[in-house]
Design an enzyme around this catalytic site. Structure first.
Site, mmCIF file in Angstrom:
data_model
loop_
_atom_site.group_PDB
_atom_site.id
_atom_site.type_symbol
_atom_site.label_atom_id
_atom_site.label_comp_id
_atom_site.label_asym_id
_atom_site.label_seq_id
_atom_site.Cartn_x
_atom_site.Cartn_y
_atom_site.Cartn_z
ATOM 1 N N ASP A 77 -15.260 9.180 9.164
ATOM 2 C CA ASP A 77 -14.152 8.272 8.910
ATOM 3 C C ASP A 77 -12.858 9.083 9.029
ATOM 4 O O ASP A 77 -12.874 10.313 8.896
ATOM 5 C CB ASP A 77 -14.257 7.637 7.514
ATOM 6 C CG ASP A 77 -13.513 6.306 7.436
ATOM 7 O OD1 ASP A 77 -14.170 5.246 7.481
ATOM 8 O OD2 ASP A 77 -12.266 6.314 7.339
ATOM 9 N N ARG A 107 0.816 -1.214 0.000
ATOM 10 C CA ARG A 107 0.000 0.000 0.000
ATOM 11 C C ARG A 107 0.852 1.267 0.000
ATOM 12 O O ARG A 107 0.488 2.271 -0.609
ATOM 13 C CB ARG A 107 -0.927 0.005 1.205
ATOM 14 C CG ARG A 107 -2.011 -1.045 1.039
ATOM 15 C CD ARG A 107 -2.980 -0.955 2.161
ATOM 16 N NE ARG A 107 -4.024 -1.948 2.015
ATOM 17 C CZ ARG A 107 -5.021 -2.068 2.864
ATOM 18 N NH1 ARG A 107 -5.097 -1.270 3.904
ATOM 19 N NH2 ARG A 107 -5.942 -2.986 2.676
HETATM 20 C C1 LIG Z 1 -13.620 -1.982 6.951
HETATM 21 S S1 LIG Z 1 -14.195 -0.337 6.995
HETATM 22 C C2 LIG Z 1 -15.810 -0.545 7.695
HETATM 23 C C3 LIG Z 1 -16.885 0.175 6.912
HETATM 24 C C4 LIG Z 1 -18.308 -0.049 7.408
HETATM 25 N N1 LIG Z 1 -18.449 0.357 8.781
HETATM 26 C C5 LIG Z 1 -18.731 -1.477 7.225
HETATM 27 O O1 LIG Z 1 -18.831 -2.226 8.207
HETATM 28 O O2 LIG Z 1 -18.964 -1.878 6.087
HETATM 29 C C6 LIG Z 1 -13.257 0.344 8.370
HETATM 30 C C7 LIG Z 1 -13.185 1.861 8.332
HETATM 31 O O3 LIG Z 1 -12.683 2.322 9.587
HETATM 32 C C8 LIG Z 1 -11.921 3.475 9.353
HETATM 33 N N2 LIG Z 1 -11.030 3.765 10.489
HETATM 34 C C9 LIG Z 1 -9.930 3.081 10.898
HETATM 35 N N3 LIG Z 1 -9.350 3.689 11.951
HETATM 36 C C10 LIG Z 1 -10.110 4.785 12.220
HETATM 37 C C11 LIG Z 1 -10.027 5.812 13.203
HETATM 38 N N4 LIG Z 1 -9.040 5.848 14.114
HETATM 39 N N5 LIG Z 1 -10.966 6.778 13.182
HETATM 40 C C12 LIG Z 1 -11.955 6.757 12.264
HETATM 41 N N6 LIG Z 1 -12.094 5.816 11.318
HETATM 42 C C13 LIG Z 1 -11.181 4.831 11.297
HETATM 43 C C14 LIG Z 1 -11.172 3.140 8.069
HETATM 44 O O4 LIG Z 1 -10.695 4.288 7.397
HETATM 45 C C15 LIG Z 1 -12.233 2.381 7.270
HETATM 46 O O5 LIG Z 1 -12.897 3.190 6.350
#
Ligand SMILES: C[S@@+](CC[C@H](N)C(=O)[O-])C[C@H]1O[C@@H](n2cnc3c(N)ncnc32)[C@H](O)[C@@H]1O
Length: 292
Positions: free
Chosen positions: A164, A56
């Site tokens: 996010d 990445r």
């Molecule tokens: C796998 S996705 C989940 C999306 C959705 N909630 C779902 O279940 O389909 C995880 C998301 O968490 C976000 N994320 C990770 N660490 C984070 C943080 N410290 N604060 C906010 N968002 C975060 C990532 O950028 C990503 O878009």
């Protein structure tokens, strides 16, 4: 930003030995970058994520014209603005409409349906939060569930906060446009809220009124939450899997404080809130209710 499926494929395609790699990538580089991910976003990168991190971030090295990961770490140290691209690159954003759909059945009957009945003929306030919303499929699913259930939407004060840490996915969410084949994830009785774009049949557009319910904002869950008021429903699904135990425990406490008494917290199916969850009761599969 790589979706989970792409990144897994990329990780497998990588040569394992450093000597064969395009960029020198030492243990110290991996540990240094993992530390930044933890400090900046609470994301714990296990050793097994080494190839993922390499693939990445290689794109960033190419874009910046850097030759080694050591150089990239120095660059990251000295350029605060690079942190955003770093976090965008390492976060995993896999998502889809109506993912883990029983959560939306529960939302419809226990939150939205009850709200509609309690506020028939008058105006009510409803708040939902999609925390870790990725590219918007989750908050828009909440929005169309609300739209279908509440016919007199304009009468009410209804908002869905979609947050996010990753600015790239938030941009996609704000546009509300998706590949046409995303329709396969949407139950037939909700497909009326997703239409091909004018002049672009390969693009699916979310219903305008449903879109207007959703506000996208960048928020790092590890930092202060700059909003007042409590939520009827919080979705934090498939986000806490990237955090360690103490980070998760703290986050759950904060979500509990942010829920109205009787409000619901939805977490991902592969997640659990191991141990005690003061103030929350498990009321369904990966669904918690804030006690009164
Ligand atoms: C796998 S996705 C989940 C999306 C959705 N909630 C779902 O279940 O389909 C995880 C998301 O968490 C976000 N994320 C990770 N660490 C984070 C943080 N410290 N604060 C906010 N968002 C975060 C990532 O950028 C990503 O878009």
């Amino acid at each position: 930003m790589a979706q989970g499926t792409q990144s897994t494929a990329a990780a497998f395609a990588l040569p394992a030995a450093d000597g064969e790699r395009e960029f020198a990538f030492s243990d110290a580089d991996f540990r240094g970058l993992a530390q930044v991910a933890y400090e900046q976003a609470g994301i714990s990168l296990a050793d097994s994520k080494r190839n993922l991190v390499y693939s990445r971030l290689s794109r960033r090295l190419r874009a910046l014209g850097l030759a080694t990961f050591r150089e990239y770490r120095d660059f990251l140290d000295q350029n605060i603005a690079e942190r955003e691209s770093f976090i965008n690159a390492i976060s995993t954003n896999l998502t889809k409409f109506f993912r883990e759909s029983h959560h939306f059945d529960h939302l419809r009957s226990e939150v939205v349906g009850k709200f509609a009945r309690a506020n028939a003929g008058k105006s009510g306030r409803l708040r939902a939060w999609s925390a870790g919303c990725s590219s918007g499929e989750e908050p828009y699913t909440i929005a169309v569930v609300i739209k279908k259930e509440i016919r007199d939407l304009e009468r009410h004060d209804i908002r869905i906060l979609a947050t996010d840490i990753d600015t790239e996915v938030l941009g996609r969410g704000s546009r509300g446009e998706y590949p046409a084949n995303s329709v396969d994830d949407i139950p037939r009785n909700y497909q009326e809220y997703f239409r091909p774009a004018d002049g672009a049949p390969d693009t699916l557009v979310v219903d305008r009124q449903a879109r207007s319910l959703v506000a996208f904002k960048r928020l790092n869950l590890m930092e202060q939450w700059p909003f007042k008021g409590a939520f009827d429903a919080i979705f934090c699904r498939n986000v806490m899997i990237y955090f360690d135990g103490p980070t998760k425990t703290k986050l759950i406490e904060r979500y509990t404080e942010k829920l109205k008494p009787g409000g619901f917290l939805y977490i991902g199916h592969s997640e659990s809130l191991n141990g005690s969850t003061p103030g929350l009761s498990l009321v369904g599969r990966t669904i918690y209710r804030r006690e009164a």
